[in-house]
Design an enzyme around this catalytic site. Structure first.
Site, PDB file in Angstrom:
ATOM      1  N   LYS A  77       1.089  -1.051   0.122  1.00 45.56           N
ATOM      2  CA  LYS A  77       0.075   0.029  -0.022  1.00 45.56           C
ATOM      3  C   LYS A  77       0.819   1.236   0.034  1.00 45.56           C
ATOM      4  O   LYS A  77       1.960   1.259   0.730  1.00 45.56           O
ATOM      5  CB  LYS A  77      -0.704   0.107   1.312  1.00 45.56           C
ATOM      6  CG  LYS A  77      -1.748   1.233   1.420  1.00 45.56           C
ATOM      7  CD  LYS A  77      -2.825   1.012   2.634  1.00 45.56           C
ATOM      8  CE  LYS A  77      -3.669   2.059   2.776  1.00 45.56           C
ATOM      9  NZ  LYS A  77      -4.799   1.890   3.971  1.00 45.56           N
ATOM     10  N   SER A 152      -9.755   2.048   2.944  1.00 45.09           N
ATOM     11  CA  SER A 152      -8.876   3.031   2.276  1.00 45.09           C
ATOM     12  C   SER A 152      -7.944   2.077   1.506  1.00 45.09           C
ATOM     13  O   SER A 152      -7.263   2.507   0.382  1.00 45.09           O
ATOM     14  CB  SER A 152      -8.047   3.871   3.175  1.00 45.09           C
ATOM     15  OG  SER A 152      -7.329   3.284   3.859  1.00 45.09           O
ATOM     16  N   SER A 176      -9.840  -0.338   7.361  1.00 40.43           N
ATOM     17  CA  SER A 176      -9.338  -0.168   5.870  1.00 40.43           C
ATOM     18  C   SER A 176      -8.623  -1.674   5.610  1.00 40.43           C
ATOM     19  O   SER A 176      -8.297  -1.507   4.333  1.00 40.43           O
ATOM     20  CB  SER A 176      -8.384   1.018   5.907  1.00 40.43           C
ATOM     21  OG  SER A 176      -8.832   2.181   5.653  1.00 40.43           O
TER      22      SER A 176
HETATM   23  N1  GLN Z   1     -12.800   4.472   6.527  1.00 35.64           N
HETATM   24  C1  GLN Z   1     -12.403   4.858   7.705  1.00 35.64           C
HETATM   25  C2  GLN Z   1     -11.811   6.155   7.736  1.00 35.64           C
HETATM   26  O1  GLN Z   1     -12.225   6.952   6.772  1.00 35.64           O
HETATM   27  C3  GLN Z   1     -11.220   3.935   8.324  1.00 35.64           C
HETATM   28  C4  GLN Z   1     -10.076   4.293   7.265  1.00 35.64           C
HETATM   29  C5  GLN Z   1      -8.662   3.496   7.701  1.00 35.64           C
HETATM   30  O2  GLN Z   1      -8.959   2.244   8.282  1.00 35.64           O
HETATM   31  N2  GLN Z   1      -7.534   3.779   7.236  1.00 35.64           N
HETATM   32  O3  GLN Z   1     -11.292   6.639   8.523  1.00 35.64           O
END
Ligand code: GLN
Length: 483
Positions: A77, A152, A176
């Protein structure tokens, strides 16, 4: 010989060990699939470096045989720093940033022989649940390109699901790893907070951020975790605990079903989860109804805590030391303001604004302190539940992969909280620092359904053991999107 798009790490290792194929051939075929793919999974592809590393792996394999992850392709990532390879966090702010060092996870996987094919797309600074917040454009879900892959870590999840890599790293702050794994029909593990070093992982919310693996099976997740975990003197929050064993502890366990998570759940997802729970009962585990009474507050608490931490972490992007710098600033304030205005996307700005607000004098008690109190109650709910059960089974997401544009608009006119509500089932374990994974447990409307399993702190062995047992009984993890 080609291993094909959907070979697991275990299968690739066996093919390399028997010399049925070479690391170079394996890297080549995956790079070819990446080049042909139009899903937008990758921000950067490292073809030459990957082929050079594969040739080295082949030399080692011919001398000493295959071991560890030697010759296995992976993608990282684009939140993990990679020396000499740009690390963008899918932000204009870091679009040209080339880190001077590798993240510990990157170093460890390289040392175990894995071959990095490239850096995967994501929501900007890991903020989002659909991968639509990327400066490099959205990622498509391989099961249906009109749908999002989740976020994400959408690029990592879609790349594994589409057969572009057998495994990828990802990070999970509030879901995410688990949510995109669920949307793309693959397996993803968020380890216990502290099990995997955060050194060199671009910070979003430091008390929640945790790196982990994505792959096509729970057995592969175990192998990857073993090569990612461990105490790191460079990360003061990394834990010094026993490594994850290779042989799973297969004891029968009590599986908690939290009533709150089923309340209002889409009946098609509930049906898939009930069928999965029945399989788990058939293999000798006991189902126990439990309650996690503060679950309903988790999303609100998470978005206050995560945004507050993001607002402080992202203050380092000031246009001076690194990252995007505005041209011809009138003075220092103008340099700060315009560099940040130009460098950050809309969602990142929203988090910085709300986080700064929640931390400001006069609102700190009303928002930040209150969110921290809720966080403690949510954690206590889990600790109480784990007095009676060994693992918890829950949905990973409220729906299957939704359509691009359904919850976000390019002009930023949609209510952002609709997207935040996507995280309702994943944020509780994040706030509590618990290990949790998502594995495929069904298909509805042509799209995968994810099952979430949550374990006590540092209970990854038990967590993976159940996932491995489930995958011996079912073939949901072997279903693939149409090529
Ligand atoms: N969807 C969540 C956010 O936008 C989690 C994101 C993540 O785990 N990096 O914060």
């Amino acid at each position: 010989m080609t291993v094909g798009p959907f070979a697991t790490i275990a299968e690739i290792r066996a093919a390399l060990a028997s010399k049925a194929t070479s690391a170079t051939e394996v890297a080549r075929e995956h790079l070819d699939r990446i080049a042909r793919s139009d899903l937008n999974c990758f921000v950067t592809v490292c073809e030459d470096a990957a082929l050079a590393a594969a040739r080295e792996a082949d030399a080692l394999i011919s001398r000493e045989g295959q071991s560890g992850l030697l010759g296995v392709p992976v993608a990282h990532k684009d939140v993990f720093c990679t020396a000499a390879v740009r690390t963008t966090c899918a932000s204009r702010m870091l679009a040209d940033f080339v880190p001077p060092y590798d993240a510990t996870v990157v170093t460890k996987l390289r040392d175990s022989g894995a071959i990095m094919l490239g850096k995967t797309n994501m929501d900007e600074f890991a903020m989002g649940s659909s991968n639509e917040n990327s400066y490099f454009g959205p990622v498509s879900n391989p099961w249906n390109p009109l749908r999002v892959p989740g976020g994400s870590s959408g690029g990592s999840a879609a790349a594994v699901a589409a057969g572009l890599v057998p495994a990828a790293t990802a990070t999970d702050t509030g879901g995410s790893i688990r949510q995109p794994a669920a949307f793309c029909g693959i397996s993803g593990l968020k380890p216990t907070y502290g099990r995997v070093s955060r050194y060199g992982m671009v910070a979003f919310a430091s008390s929640l951020d945790q790196g982990g693996p994505m792959a096509r099976s729970a057995a592969d997740l175990r192998l990857l975790l073993q090569h990612m975990e461990g105490h790191d003197p460079l990360d003061s929050t990394s834990a010094d605990v026993e490594p994850t064993p290779s042989a799973a502890d297969g004891e029968a366990s009590r599986i908690g079903i939290p009533g709150e998570y089923w309340c209002g759940l889409d009946p098609r997802l509930a049906g898939a989860l009930d069928d999965a729970a029945a399989v788990i009962e058939q293999i000798g585990h006991r189902r126990v109804d439990i309650s996690l009474p503060h679950s309903g507050y988790a999303t609100a608490a998470y978005y206050v805590v995560a945004s507050a931490e993001a607002s402080t972490n992202l203050s380092r992007y000031d246009g001076v030391r690194f990252g995007h710098r505005a041209q011809m600033p009138a003075d220092l304030d103008d340099l700060y303001a315009r560099s940040r205005t130009e460098g950050f996307g809309a969602e990142v700005k929203r988090r910085i604004l709300t986080g700064t607000y929640a931390l400001s004098i006069g609102y700190y008690d009303a928002y930040y302190r209150k969110a921290q109190r809720l966080r403690r109650l949510i954690r206590q709910d889990f600790l109480d539940a784990f007095n009676d059960v060994d693992l918890i089974l829950a949905p990973a997401t409220p729906s299957t992969a939704f359509e691009k544009g359904a919850l976000s608009a390019p002009d930023d006119t949609k209510d952002p909280t609709a997207m935040y509500e996507q995280d309702v089932y994943t944020v509780p374990a994040s706030l509590a620092g618990l290990p949790a994974l998502s594995i495929p447990c069904g298909i509805t409307g042509g799209l995968p359904v994810g099952m979430q399993l949550i374990a006590p702190h540092f209970g990854e062995d038990r967590l993976l053991a159940l996932a491995e047992a489930f995958q011996r009984e079912t073939d949901w993890h072997q279903r693939t999107p149409r090529p």
